[in-house]
Design a protein around this motif. Structure first.
Motif, short mmCIF file in Angstrom:
data_model
loop_
_atom_site.label_atom_id
_atom_site.label_comp_id
_atom_site.label_asym_id
_atom_site.label_seq_id
_atom_site.Cartn_x
_atom_site.Cartn_y
_atom_site.Cartn_z
N GLY A 96 3.88 5.98 -11.99
CA GLY A 96 3.40 6.95 -13.20
C GLY A 96 4.34 7.31 -14.18
O GLY A 96 4.22 8.11 -15.26
N LYS A 97 5.55 6.71 -14.18
CA LYS A 97 6.92 6.86 -15.00
C LYS A 97 6.42 6.09 -16.32
O LYS A 97 7.02 6.39 -17.42
N LEU A 98 5.77 4.87 -16.17
CA LEU A 98 5.20 4.22 -17.42
C LEU A 98 3.90 3.93 -17.24
O LEU A 98 3.31 3.98 -16.25
N GLN A 99 3.21 3.65 -18.55
CA GLN A 99 1.90 3.54 -18.70
C GLN A 99 1.75 2.19 -19.44
O GLN A 99 2.54 2.09 -20.49
N LYS A 100 0.52 1.33 -19.15
CA LYS A 100 0.40 0.36 -19.95
C LYS A 100 0.38 0.51 -21.44
O LYS A 100 -0.17 1.57 -21.73
N GLY A 125 6.66 -1.30 -10.78
CA GLY A 125 6.87 -0.35 -9.95
C GLY A 125 6.81 1.20 -10.88
O GLY A 125 6.15 2.07 -10.13
N TYR A 126 7.54 1.08 -11.85
CA TYR A 126 7.44 2.35 -12.64
C TYR A 126 5.87 2.68 -13.06
O TYR A 126 5.63 3.96 -13.13
N ILE A 127 5.12 1.72 -13.41
CA ILE A 127 3.78 1.99 -13.98
C ILE A 127 3.18 2.64 -12.52
O ILE A 127 2.44 3.56 -12.75
N VAL A 145 8.06 0.83 -3.60
CA VAL A 145 6.89 0.46 -4.17
C VAL A 145 7.18 -1.30 -4.45
O VAL A 145 6.44 -2.18 -4.03
N ILE A 146 8.36 -1.46 -4.93
CA ILE A 146 8.69 -2.94 -5.25
C ILE A 146 8.97 -3.79 -4.02
O ILE A 146 8.37 -4.93 -4.18
N SER A 147 9.34 -3.14 -3.12
CA SER A 147 9.62 -4.19 -1.79
C SER A 147 7.93 -4.44 -1.28
O SER A 147 7.84 -5.50 -0.58
#
Ligand SMILES: Cc1ncc(COP(=O)(O)O)c(C=O)c1O
Length: 381
Positions: A74-78, A69-71, A226-228
C-alpha cells in the motif's frame, strides 16, 4: 587485441572452485532455493550492511519486485509517478512501466552522469510517490540530497545498484562489515526510512554470475517478506499462495558461483580503481573529457567513461590500434523506438552524453602493460 571486457579470463581464474560447486550442487540434488541461495543471501546482505537480501532471477526483476512489493504493502499504487534519471540503462525505466507505474525523467549532471538532485523538485506532482536513483557506471548518486527531498515529500526511494556493487556511502549499496556500525549510525534516518536496492549479476557486472541473476537488499522486514514470497509465485509455503506472484528465483547454481566470487569483490573493485586512477592521471589529451571522481570508494568503475566530440573517429582509431571500446549507451531511452511518445522530448544533457561517451577497457584482469598501451594510444590521438 585488448578486449573491452575479457569474461573468459575473469572467470577462468575461478574454474576449479566453480567445478567443485557444481559437484556439490549435483551431489545435493537440490536445484531451486537451496543452501547456496540461502548462503548467498546471508553473505550479500552482510556485504551490503543490510538486514535482508532476496535472490531473484535478474536485475530487472529485482526492480519490478520492489515496486510490486510496495504496491502490495500500500505504499505505492498503480499509476503513481516515479522520478528516474533520463540518463540510465533502459531497464530502470522499463521496470517502472512493468509495475504499472509512470516514469518521470530527470536530467543528469554532466559532471557525474547521475541524476541532478536540483532538478527533481520541479518534476514532483501530487502523483509522485517514489524516486528510483541509479548509481550509473558504478558511481553513487547524491543520496543525501535525494533522501532529503524524499523525506520532505514523503517519497519512497529505490536504488538501482545494478552497476555499483561494493560502492560505499549509500546505506544499501555496500558497506564493509567493520564499518557497518558507524555507517548505520550515520544513516540511521535512512535505515528507518527503509531504503531498498536492486542488484544485477549479469555476467559483465562487477559481481557477475555465469548467466542471469539478481538480488534485492533492504532493511524493511515487511518488504523483504512480501518480495521473497512474490519471487516464488506469491508462495512461502509450498502450494499455498498468498499473493499473485511471479517466478523469479535466484538460480541455485548461479548462487553457488556467486558465493565463490563474492569474497573477492572488494579487491577486484580496488583493482578497477587502480586502473581508473592511472587513466585519470596519465591520459592527457585536450580532445578527451575524463570522468570526475574524488578518489573515495563511492565509485567502483563498472565502466570508465570518457567523452569526445568525434566519438566514432576515436573508437575507430583505438580499434585499428587493437583496443576494443564500447558505448554506454548510444541512444537515450527517450529517443528509443519503444518510447515513440517521448521521441520529441528534449533532454539536452542526456542527449549530449549519449552522443559523446565512449567506455574504455577496465577490469580486474587487465594488465598494467595493457593499461600503459591504452594510455599511450589515447595520448597519441
Ligand atoms: C542500470 C541498470 N539497471 C538494471 C539492469 C538490469 O539488470 P539485468 O540485466 O540483470 O536484468 C541493468 C543491467 O543491465 C543496469 O545496468
Amino acid at each position: 587485441m585488448i578486449k573491452f571486457l575479457d569474461l573468459q579470463k575473469i572467470n577462468s581464474g575461478y574454474q576449479e572452485q566453480f567445478q567443485e560447486k557444481l559437484k556439490l550442487v549435483l551431489d545435493n540434488g537440490w536445484f531451486i532455493l537451496g543452501e547456496e541461495v540461502k548462503s548467498f543471501e546471508i553473505q550479500f546482505a552482510h556485504f551490503c550492511g543490510s538486514k535482508h537480501c532476496i535472490g531473484v532471477g535478474n536485475g530487472f526483476d529485482a526492480l519490478v519486485l520492489i515496486f510490486k512489493g510496495y504496491i502490495q504493502l500500500g505504499k505505492l499504487q498503480k499509476g503513481d509517478e516515479v522520478i528516474v534519471p533520463a540518463n540510465t540503462y533502459i531497464a530502470s525505466i522499463l521496470a517502472i512501466l512493468q509495475a504499472d507505474l509512470v516514469p518521470v525523467l530527470v536530467e543528469p549532471k554532466l559532471e557525474t552522469y547521475n541524476i541532478n538532485p536540483d532538478l527533481i523538485e520541479d518534476k514532483i506532482t501530487s502523483k509522485t510517490k517514489a524516486i528510483l536513483t541509479v548509481h550509473l557506471y558504478g558511481q553513487l548518486a547524491e543520496m543525501n540530497k535525494i533522501n532529503a527531498i524524499a523525506n520532505q515529500y514523503n517519497l519512497v526511494v529505490l536504488e538501482d545498484a545494478a552497476q555499483a556493487h561494493g560502492a560505499r556511502e549509500s546505506v544499501q549499496s555496500s558497506v564493509f562489515s567493520d564499518q557497518l556500525q558507524s555507517i548505520k549510525t550515520r544513516n540511521s534516518q535512512l535505515a528507518t526510512r527503509n531504503s531498498v536496492a536492486a542488484f544485477s549479476f549479469y555476467p559483465g557486472k562487477n559481481l557477475g554470475a555465469l548467466g542471469d541473476a539478481g538480488a534485492i537488499t533492504t532493511n524493511d522486514d515487511d518488504l523483504a517478506k512480501v518480495i521473497s514470497s512474490f519471487r516464488n509465485y506469491g508462495s512461502e509455503k509450498k502450494y499455498h499462495n498468498e499473493f499473485i506472484g511471479i517466478n523469479s528465483r535466484l538460480d541455485e547454481l548461479q548462487a553457488a558461483f556467486l558465493n565463490v566470487k563474492l569474497p573477492n569483490l572488494d579487491s577486484e573493485n580496488e583493482l578497477r580503481r587502480t586502473i581508473a586512477k592511472r587513466y585519470l592521471s596519465e591520459i592527457k589529451n585536450d580532445k578527451i573529457v575524463l570522468p570526475n571522481w574524488d578518489l573515495s570508494s563511492n565509485h567502483v568503475f563498472h565502466l570508465f567513461i570518457i567523452r569526445t566530440d568525434n566519438r566514432e573517429a576515436l573508437q575507430n582509431y583505438l580499434l585499428e590500434n587493437g583496443i576494443e571500446t564500447m558505448i554506454h549507451y548510444p541512444i537515450p531511452p527517450h529517443k528509443q523506438k519503444a518510447f515513440a511518445h517521448w521521441n520529441s522530448l528534449s533532454f539536452p544533457i542526456t542527449e549530449k552524453i549519449h552522443n559523446e561517451v565512449l567506455s574504455l577497457p577496465i577490469s580486474p584482469v587487465m594488465t598494467m602493460d595493457e593499461v600503459d598501451f591504452v594510455i599511450e594510444m589515447i595520448n597519441n590521438y
